[in-house]
Design an enzyme around this catalytic site. Structure first.
Site, PDB file in Angstrom:
ATOM      1  N   HIS A 193       0.810  -1.225   0.000  1.00 39.60           N
ATOM      2  CA  HIS A 193       0.000   0.000   0.000  1.00 39.60           C
ATOM      3  C   HIS A 193       0.839   1.268   0.000  1.00 39.60           C
ATOM      4  CE1 HIS A 193      -4.040  -1.805   0.590  1.00 39.60           C
ATOM      5  NE2 HIS A 193      -3.301  -2.824   1.019  1.00 39.60           N
ATOM      6  N   ASP A 394       3.730   9.478  -1.132  1.00 43.72           N
ATOM      7  CA  ASP A 394       2.519   8.771  -0.686  1.00 43.72           C
ATOM      8  C   ASP A 394       2.228   7.636  -1.667  1.00 43.72           C
ATOM      9  OD1 ASP A 394       0.232   8.278   0.814  1.00 43.72           O
ATOM     10  OD2 ASP A 394      -0.410  10.372   0.805  1.00 43.72           O
TER      11      ASP A 394
HETATM   12  C1  GDG Z   1      -2.013   3.975   3.141  1.00 50.33           C
HETATM   13  C2  GDG Z   1      -1.006   4.622   2.193  1.00 50.33           C
HETATM   14  C3  GDG Z   1      -2.709   4.560   0.363  1.00 50.33           C
HETATM   15  C4  GDG Z   1      -8.609  10.863   7.320  1.00 50.33           C
HETATM   16  N1  GDG Z   1      -9.019  11.740   8.243  1.00 50.33           N
HETATM   17  C5  GDG Z   1     -10.231  11.358   8.634  1.00 50.33           C
HETATM   18  C6  GDG Z   1     -10.583  10.214   7.933  1.00 50.33           C
HETATM   19  N2  GDG Z   1      -9.554   9.924   7.128  1.00 50.33           N
HETATM   20  C7  GDG Z   1      -9.490   8.783   6.192  1.00 50.33           C
HETATM   21  C8  GDG Z   1      -9.641   9.286   4.775  1.00 50.33           C
HETATM   22  C9  GDG Z   1      -8.926   8.196   3.981  1.00 50.33           C
HETATM   23  C10 GDG Z   1      -7.896   7.644   4.975  1.00 50.33           C
HETATM   24  O1  GDG Z   1      -8.232   8.141   6.255  1.00 50.33           O
HETATM   25  C11 GDG Z   1      -6.474   8.100   4.656  1.00 50.33           C
HETATM   26  O2  GDG Z   1      -6.026   7.406   3.515  1.00 50.33           O
HETATM   27  P1  GDG Z   1      -4.684   7.787   2.740  1.00 50.33           P
HETATM   28  O3  GDG Z   1      -4.656   7.045   1.458  1.00 50.33           O
HETATM   29  O4  GDG Z   1      -4.652   9.265   2.533  1.00 50.33           O
HETATM   30  O5  GDG Z   1      -3.466   7.468   3.693  1.00 50.33           O
HETATM   31  P2  GDG Z   1      -2.868   6.274   4.639  1.00 50.33           P
HETATM   32  O6  GDG Z   1      -3.665   6.117   5.864  1.00 50.33           O
HETATM   33  O7  GDG Z   1      -1.463   6.691   4.852  1.00 50.33           O
HETATM   34  O8  GDG Z   1      -2.947   4.884   3.793  1.00 50.33           O
HETATM   35  C12 GDG Z   1      -1.720   5.443   1.132  1.00 50.33           C
HETATM   36  C13 GDG Z   1      -3.604   3.776   1.315  1.00 50.33           C
HETATM   37  O9  GDG Z   1      -2.830   3.074   2.304  1.00 50.33           O
HETATM   38  C14 GDG Z   1      -4.472   2.748   0.572  1.00 50.33           C
HETATM   39  O10 GDG Z   1      -3.694   1.843  -0.166  1.00 50.33           O
HETATM   40  O11 GDG Z   1      -3.521   5.397  -0.450  1.00 50.33           O
HETATM   41  O12 GDG Z   1      -0.793   6.002   0.234  1.00 50.33           O
HETATM   42  O13 GDG Z   1      -0.087   5.438   2.934  1.00 50.33           O
HETATM   43  O14 GDG Z   1      -9.807   7.167   3.637  1.00 50.33           O
HETATM   44  O15 GDG Z   1     -10.991   9.420   4.475  1.00 50.33           O
HETATM   45  N3  GDG Z   1     -11.762   9.591   8.084  1.00 50.33           N
HETATM   46  C15 GDG Z   1     -12.644  10.138   8.992  1.00 50.33           C
HETATM   47  N4  GDG Z   1     -12.344  11.234   9.736  1.00 50.33           N
HETATM   48  C16 GDG Z   1     -11.164  11.879   9.596  1.00 50.33           C
HETATM   49  O16 GDG Z   1     -10.918  12.876  10.298  1.00 50.33           O
HETATM   50  N5  GDG Z   1     -13.841   9.562   9.155  1.00 50.33           N
END
Ligand code: GDG
Length: 496
Positions: A193, A394
């Site tokens: 990921h 990322d």
């Molecule tokens: C890893 C990889 C890859 C965030 N703040 C709130 C909230 N969120 C949710 C978002 C989103 C998730 O968290 C964050 O996803 P990301 O993709 O930005 O980042 P990572 O957690 O680092 O994930 C990344 C991912 O895996 C999937 O393969 O894209 O690159 O690092 O879904 O919505 N949700 C709520 N409140 C918040 O304040 N409810």
């Protein structure tokens, strides 16, 4: 067709991930209860496991003192995707707490996380952490074998084991070995990921050969984008001397040909559209919001983002009192010093910029250090003028995708993405912004704020169309297809 009618063809699927798709907690009576996760990945993958009568192997989020304590069933009122995952289909991995701490906080978060995000100066390399990473991976592999042994042995059915992420890069090695010893056939697939770094970064890890061998124990290895695939293929050739085919993304290893595939993850697009349609109005129409949503992590480029916003206000005073940056920073790894220092730095920077520009009627930055509900998140995504997604590095970044899914207002806003996120590679109609170049980043934000309506509509239409097609169900099916294991429930019933 969504994943509710997909099963892995000719066999069940076993998912192995650091965390189970729900966490276990103790209620006030000391009884174990499930706390469901609503993430997109779980929503897409859980039905495939459940339909095919498979298993989920992972850490339950709590150290259980009695290994025989039964895993609770889901609540009768539970409507989350894991509600149908029966407790006997869940294999909780139990690891001694100090080994787990060294494996998870040490090797995974203090070594692989910074290294794979190409930030080697932040990475620590400790033999002790590596030793515990090996131990933990072995434990996960043994638990996977427990699941494989329980599957019915039906002629022609080959179960599929799907290993997730940087926590488990060695596990497939032992799964393959143990399964061969016990004469159990299975197909092994891996998905990373986070980014896979270039060779010159990857080789800094003292045990990098072992990592590659672990991943190459799979039949197929998936990454978000082609660049990560090519980095991996390059490392296999240069570290291990494997014969590789860059055009067809194949690596020869141990007499097998391992497929390497770009499989960009998507989001549950329609779910976000529905959330946006129902979300409350939280932002008044006369304000323009630039939105940032991130875990408070040094890879997300938050300090650079604030500095770019400050530069915008400095160079383009026409935005004063008209535009605000709403930054939601979700606390993450709060017991780690580097994350505490980042929080301090952000607090100070927000204070300084607000102190410099705030007027009696307006503050430039609204800073939420905490989590907001999905409804609130959808409201912010929907009503913001600019989605600012500027990580330094990322794997993909789901926030960029969720933002466009929720942009249902006409005219829509503008997405800005860093080229160093997987999303920057695939979301072509976003404005691309190098977060390291503060001056230029401020100009990109200015361009987004002043973009004509017709251009905004055109760009957002393309972005939304692509994310709708390539949603998280499509990603799951692409994985199954890359494994040669895609089948619908209808086909399954016909065969049955
Ligand atoms: C890893 C990889 C890859 C965030 N703040 C709130 C909230 N969120 C949710 C978002 C989103 C998730 O968290 C964050 O996803 P990301 O993709 O930005 O980042 P990572 O957690 O680092 O994930 C990344 C991912 O895996 C999937 O393969 O894209 O690159 O690092 O879904 O919505 N949700 C709520 N409140 C918040 O304040 N409810």
């Amino acid at each position: 067709m969504d994943c509710t009618d997909v099963v892995a063809s000719s066999g069940s699927m076993i998912v192995i991930s650091n965390r189970l798709p729900f966490v276990l907690q103790r209620n006030k009576d000391g009884k174990l209860v499930r706390k469901a996760s609503a993430g997109g990945l779980v929503t897409a993958v859980a039905p495939v496991v459940i339909n095919g009568n498979g298993f989920w192997v992972g850490w339950p989020g709590i150290h259980l003192t009695d290994p025989n304590e039964p895993i609770p069933e889901s609540d009768p009122g539970d409507i989350t995707p894991t509600a149908g995952l029966k407790s006997d289909k869940v294999i909780p991995v139990q690891i001694n707490p100090s080994i787990f701490d060294s494996y998870y906080n040490g090797c995974c978060n203090a070594t692989f996380w910074p290294l794979f995000h190409s930030m080697p100066d932040r990475a620590s390399f400790k033999g002790e952490h590596w030793k515990n990473y090996v131990t933990a991976n072995k434990e996960f592999a043994e638990c996977t074998l427990k699941a494989l042994r329980q599957l019915p042995k039906t002629t022609g059915e080959v179960p599929l084991v799907w290993v997730h992420d940087y926590h488990l890069m060695l596990a497939a090695n032992w799964i393959r070995q143990y399964a061969e010893e016990e004469n159990i056939s299975c197909k092994l697939g891996f998905f990373l990921h986070i980014p896979f770094p270039p060779w010159d970064i990857f080789r800094l890890f003292p045990w990098s050969d072992e990592i590659l061998q672990g991943m190459l124990a799979c039949d197929m290895v998936g990454f978000h984008i082609t660049d990560y695939c090519l980095n991996f293929v390059d490392c296999c050739q240069r570290n291990l001397g494997c014969r590789v085919d860059r055009k067809n993304l194949l690596v020869e290893h141990g007499g097998r040909s391992v497929r390497v595939r770009p499989l960009p993850i998507g989001i549950p697009f329609e779910r976000f559209v529905e959330l946006a349609e129902k979300a409350p109005k939280l932002i008044s129409t006369n304000q323009k919001i630039i939105l940032g949503v991130d875990r408070l992590d040094y890879t997300k480029g938050l300090v650079h983002r604030l500095l770019a916003f400050e530069k915008l206000l400095e160079k383009h005073p026409e935005h004063l009192e008209k535009v605000s940056l709403l930054q939601i920073s979700v606390p993450s790894r709060t017991d780690v010093k580097e994350y505490q220092e980042l929080k301090e730095e952000m607090d100070q920077l927000v204070g300084r910029i607000n102190g410099r520009f705030t007027t009696p009627n307006w503050s430039p930055i609204r800073y939420i250090y905490g989590c907001v509900s999905q409804d609130e998140l959808a409201a912010f995504y929907r009503d913001s003028a600019v989605g600012l997604v500027t990580p330094l590095r990322d794997g993909m970044n789901l926030v960029a995708k969720e933002f466009v899914a929720c942009q249902i207002n006409i005219p829509p806003g503008v997405l800005i993405v860093s080229p160093f996120a997987g999303a920057g590679e695939t979301m072509h109609e976003a404005l691309i912004c190098n977060p390291y170049e503060i001056d230029d980043a401020s100009e990109v934000i200015h361009r987004a704020l002043t973009m004509p309506e017709d251009e905004r509509i055109l760009r957002m239409n393309y972005l939304r169309r692509r994310e709708k097609l390539n949603d998280v169900n499509y990603w799951t099916k692409s994985f199954l297809s890359a494994m040669g294991s895609l089948q619908t429930q209808e086909d399954h019933d016909d065969i049955g």
